[in-house]
Design a protein around this motif. Sequence first.
Motif, PDB file in Angstrom:
ATOM      1  N   SER A   1       0.851  -1.160  -0.061  1.00 56.98           N
ATOM      2  CA  SER A   1      -0.051  -0.094  -0.038  1.00 56.98           C
ATOM      3  C   SER A   1       0.795   1.098   0.106  1.00 56.98           C
ATOM      4  CB  SER A   1      -0.899   0.185   1.161  1.00 56.98           C
ATOM      5  OG  SER A   1      -1.658   0.929   1.103  1.00 56.98           O
TER       6      SER A   1
ATOM      7  N   SER B   1      -0.404   4.466  -0.350  1.00 53.58           N
ATOM      8  CA  SER B   1      -0.907   5.671   0.531  1.00 53.58           C
ATOM      9  C   SER B   1      -2.026   5.406   1.548  1.00 53.58           C
ATOM     10  CB  SER B   1      -1.719   6.777  -0.572  1.00 53.58           C
ATOM     11  OG  SER B   1      -2.440   6.098  -1.445  1.00 53.58           O
ATOM     12  N   GLY B   2      -2.017   4.100   1.680  1.00 53.89           N
ATOM     13  CA  GLY B   2      -2.847   3.497   3.102  1.00 53.89           C
ATOM     14  C   GLY B   2      -4.239   2.722   2.791  1.00 53.89           C
ATOM     15  N   HIS B   3      -4.768   3.030   1.626  1.00 51.62           N
ATOM     16  CA  HIS B   3      -6.101   2.547   1.498  1.00 51.62           C
ATOM     17  C   HIS B   3      -6.087   0.903   1.230  1.00 51.62           C
ATOM     18  CE1 HIS B   3      -6.461   6.737  -0.195  1.00 51.62           C
ATOM     19  NE2 HIS B   3      -7.595   6.790   0.331  1.00 51.62           N
ATOM     20  N   THR B   4      -5.025   0.505   0.690  1.00 54.11           N
ATOM     21  CA  THR B   4      -5.357  -1.048   0.657  1.00 54.11           C
ATOM     22  C   THR B   4      -4.708  -1.520   2.216  1.00 54.11           C
ATOM     23  OG1 THR B   4      -4.470  -0.784  -1.380  1.00 54.11           O
ATOM     24  CG2 THR B   4      -4.342  -2.970  -0.628  1.00 54.11           C
TER      25      THR B   4
ATOM     26  N   PRO C   1      -2.954  -1.926  -4.274  1.00 57.65           N
ATOM     27  CA  PRO C   1      -3.725  -0.945  -5.103  1.00 57.65           C
ATOM     28  C   PRO C   1      -3.406  -1.198  -6.558  1.00 57.65           C
ATOM     29  CG  PRO C   1      -1.497  -0.325  -4.094  1.00 57.65           C
ATOM     30  CD  PRO C   1      -1.518  -1.820  -3.685  1.00 57.65           C
ATOM     31  N   THR C   2      -4.365  -0.889  -7.226  1.00 54.41           N
ATOM     32  CA  THR C   2      -4.567  -1.345  -8.627  1.00 54.41           C
ATOM     33  C   THR C   2      -3.604  -0.385  -9.509  1.00 54.41           C
ATOM     34  OG1 THR C   2      -6.776  -1.976  -8.966  1.00 54.41           O
ATOM     35  CG2 THR C   2      -6.057  -1.002 -10.793  1.00 54.41           C
TER      36      THR C   2
ATOM     37  N   PHE D   1      -2.825   0.540 -13.211  1.00 62.33           N
ATOM     38  CA  PHE D   1      -2.975   0.344 -14.566  1.00 62.33           C
ATOM     39  C   PHE D   1      -3.629  -0.944 -14.889  1.00 62.33           C
ATOM     40  CE2 PHE D   1       1.127   2.776 -14.977  1.00 62.33           C
ATOM     41  CZ  PHE D   1       0.235   4.062 -15.124  1.00 62.33           C
ATOM     42  N   GLY D   2      -4.629  -1.348 -14.011  1.00 65.94           N
ATOM     43  CA  GLY D   2      -5.672  -2.726 -14.198  1.00 65.94           C
ATOM     44  C   GLY D   2      -4.770  -3.827 -13.632  1.00 65.94           C
TER      45      GLY D   2
ATOM     46  N   SER E   1      -7.762  -1.582  -4.020  1.00 63.17           N
ATOM     47  CA  SER E   1      -7.948  -0.267  -3.950  1.00 63.17           C
ATOM     48  C   SER E   1      -7.733   0.407  -5.224  1.00 63.17           C
ATOM     49  CB  SER E   1      -7.209   0.489  -2.932  1.00 63.17           C
ATOM     50  OG  SER E   1      -7.794   1.744  -2.859  1.00 63.17           O
TER      51      SER E   1
ATOM     52  N   SER F   1      -8.602   4.105  -7.256  1.00 61.28           N
ATOM     53  CA  SER F   1      -9.026   5.647  -7.253  1.00 61.28           C
ATOM     54  C   SER F   1     -10.422   5.827  -7.984  1.00 61.28           C
ATOM     55  CB  SER F   1      -8.211   6.671  -7.742  1.00 61.28           C
ATOM     56  OG  SER F   1      -7.866   6.571  -9.207  1.00 61.28           O
ATOM     57  N   THR F   2     -10.629   5.196  -9.003  1.00 61.82           N
ATOM     58  CA  THR F   2     -11.912   5.362  -9.815  1.00 61.82           C
ATOM     59  C   THR F   2     -12.854   4.002  -9.774  1.00 61.82           C
ATOM     60  OG1 THR F   2     -10.755   4.720 -11.737  1.00 61.82           O
ATOM     61  CG2 THR F   2     -10.903   7.027 -11.459  1.00 61.82           C
TER      62      THR F   2
ATOM     63  N   GLY G   1     -12.282   1.705 -12.542  1.00 61.11           N
ATOM     64  CA  GLY G   1     -10.735   1.652 -12.822  1.00 61.11           C
ATOM     65  C   GLY G   1      -9.783   0.332 -13.029  1.00 61.11           C
TER      66      GLY G   1
HETATM   67  C1  LIG Z   1       1.066   4.347 -11.295  1.00 58.14           C
HETATM   68  C2  LIG Z   1      -0.401   4.357 -11.034  1.00 58.14           C
HETATM   69  C3  LIG Z   1      -1.424   3.640 -11.703  1.00 58.14           C
HETATM   70  C4  LIG Z   1      -2.698   3.447 -11.156  1.00 58.14           C
HETATM   71  N1  LIG Z   1      -3.543   2.869 -11.907  1.00 58.14           N
HETATM   72  C5  LIG Z   1      -4.994   3.005 -11.743  1.00 58.14           C
HETATM   73  C6  LIG Z   1      -5.874   2.543 -12.550  1.00 58.14           C
HETATM   74  O1  LIG Z   1      -5.624   1.666 -13.509  1.00 58.14           O
HETATM   75  N2  LIG Z   1      -7.215   2.606 -12.063  1.00 58.14           N
HETATM   76  C7  LIG Z   1      -7.457   3.324 -10.935  1.00 58.14           C
HETATM   77  O2  LIG Z   1      -8.595   3.463 -10.635  1.00 58.14           O
HETATM   78  N3  LIG Z   1      -6.727   3.809 -10.089  1.00 58.14           N
HETATM   79  C8  LIG Z   1      -5.254   3.803 -10.510  1.00 58.14           C
HETATM   80  N4  LIG Z   1      -4.258   4.222  -9.471  1.00 58.14           N
HETATM   81  C9  LIG Z   1      -4.660   4.841  -8.179  1.00 58.14           C
HETATM   82  C10 LIG Z   1      -4.656   3.683  -7.178  1.00 58.14           C
HETATM   83  O3  LIG Z   1      -5.021   2.540  -7.420  1.00 58.14           O
HETATM   84  C11 LIG Z   1      -5.473   4.235  -5.855  1.00 58.14           C
HETATM   85  O4  LIG Z   1      -5.014   5.639  -5.613  1.00 58.14           O
HETATM   86  C12 LIG Z   1      -5.339   3.434  -4.894  1.00 58.14           C
HETATM   87  O5  LIG Z   1      -6.636   3.408  -4.035  1.00 58.14           O
HETATM   88  C13 LIG Z   1      -4.040   3.465  -3.910  1.00 58.14           C
HETATM   89  O6  LIG Z   1      -4.031   2.494  -2.733  1.00 58.14           O
HETATM   90  P1  LIG Z   1      -3.165   2.691  -1.635  1.00 58.14           P
HETATM   91  O7  LIG Z   1      -3.511   3.806  -0.806  1.00 58.14           O
HETATM   92  O8  LIG Z   1      -3.179   1.567  -0.921  1.00 58.14           O
HETATM   93  O9  LIG Z   1      -1.674   2.880  -2.166  1.00 58.14           O
HETATM   94  C14 LIG Z   1      -2.905   4.346  -9.882  1.00 58.14           C
HETATM   95  C15 LIG Z   1      -1.975   4.827  -9.183  1.00 58.14           C
HETATM   96  C16 LIG Z   1      -0.776   4.781  -9.799  1.00 58.14           C
HETATM   97  C17 LIG Z   1       0.286   5.617  -8.884  1.00 58.14           C
END
Ligand SMILES: Cc1cc2nc3c(=O)[nH]c(=O)nc-3n(C[C@H](O)[C@H](O)[C@H](O)COP(=O)(O)O)c2cc1C
Length: 200
Positions: free
Chosen positions: A11, A13-16, A78-79, A81-82, A114, A116-117, A120
């Motif tokens: 993780s 930024s903490g969401h996962t 975290p996701t 790029f899918g 997790s 962001s969208t 996504g």
């Molecule tokens: C390089 C990169 C690629 C990402 N790809 C996607 C994506 O394909 N789809 C999406 O919705 N979010 C994407 N995100 C956003 C993260 O998945 C999202 O912020 C996630 O909640 C972060 O989890 P964390 O807080 O556990 O790190 C991407 C972020 C980064 C830095």
Amino acid sequence: MSHDILVLYYSRSGHTAQLARFIARGVEEVPGMRARLRQVPPVAPVTEIAMPPEPEDGAPYVSRADLTECAGLALGSPTRFGNMAAPLKYFLDTTGAEWASGALAGKPAAVFTSTSTMHGGQEATLLSMALPLLHHGMLIVGIPYTEPALNNTVTGGTPYGASHVSGTRGDNAISDHERELARNLGRRLADVARRLGAPA
Ligand SMILES: Cc1cc2nc3c(=O)[nH]c(=O)nc-3n(C[C@H](O)[C@H](O)[C@H](O)COP(=O)(O)O)c2cc1C
């Protein structure tokens, strides 16, 4: 077999990490079962940079013993790029010895992510995380639609595993449905592990 379910995540930024804690809570709702929370270290383009032995925050770094000792595994990323994030993939790519010895074969596993969208790539990521676990011979545990939250969620939560939509600014709190589904997945995973032979 041990009583421990390894809840292993990366993780940034903490969401996962938050989802991992709810899954751990669900694991510990099953009598006799314990959650062992661990994370994988980050990777850098220069991979020989020495890591501090302990992370600055979150769970301790995972060790090989955590894998062999666990009765089940919840894997979170975290996701990106899918797909799953590179640090988790990098760690999985170091588990050839465990694959060869069958250390994880026959044990239950679940996945979580997790994004962001909303659209996504949660499902794509969850399925990509299940693939190496199937190669290890693990038994994938999902979330059935008999869970009311799966029918009612308007954010995360999928039949393939638990999930959270963190928002483009990363400020979405975990919703009640997302939390319930993460706990449910942890509970289900621990219950399956116990039925498969982990002592009560
Ligand atoms: C390089 C990169 C690629 C990402 N790809 C996607 C994506 O394909 N789809 C999406 O919705 N979010 C994407 N995100 C956003 C993260 O998945 C999202 O912020 C996630 O909640 C972060 O989890 P964390 O807080 O556990 O790190 C991407 C972020 C980064 C830095």
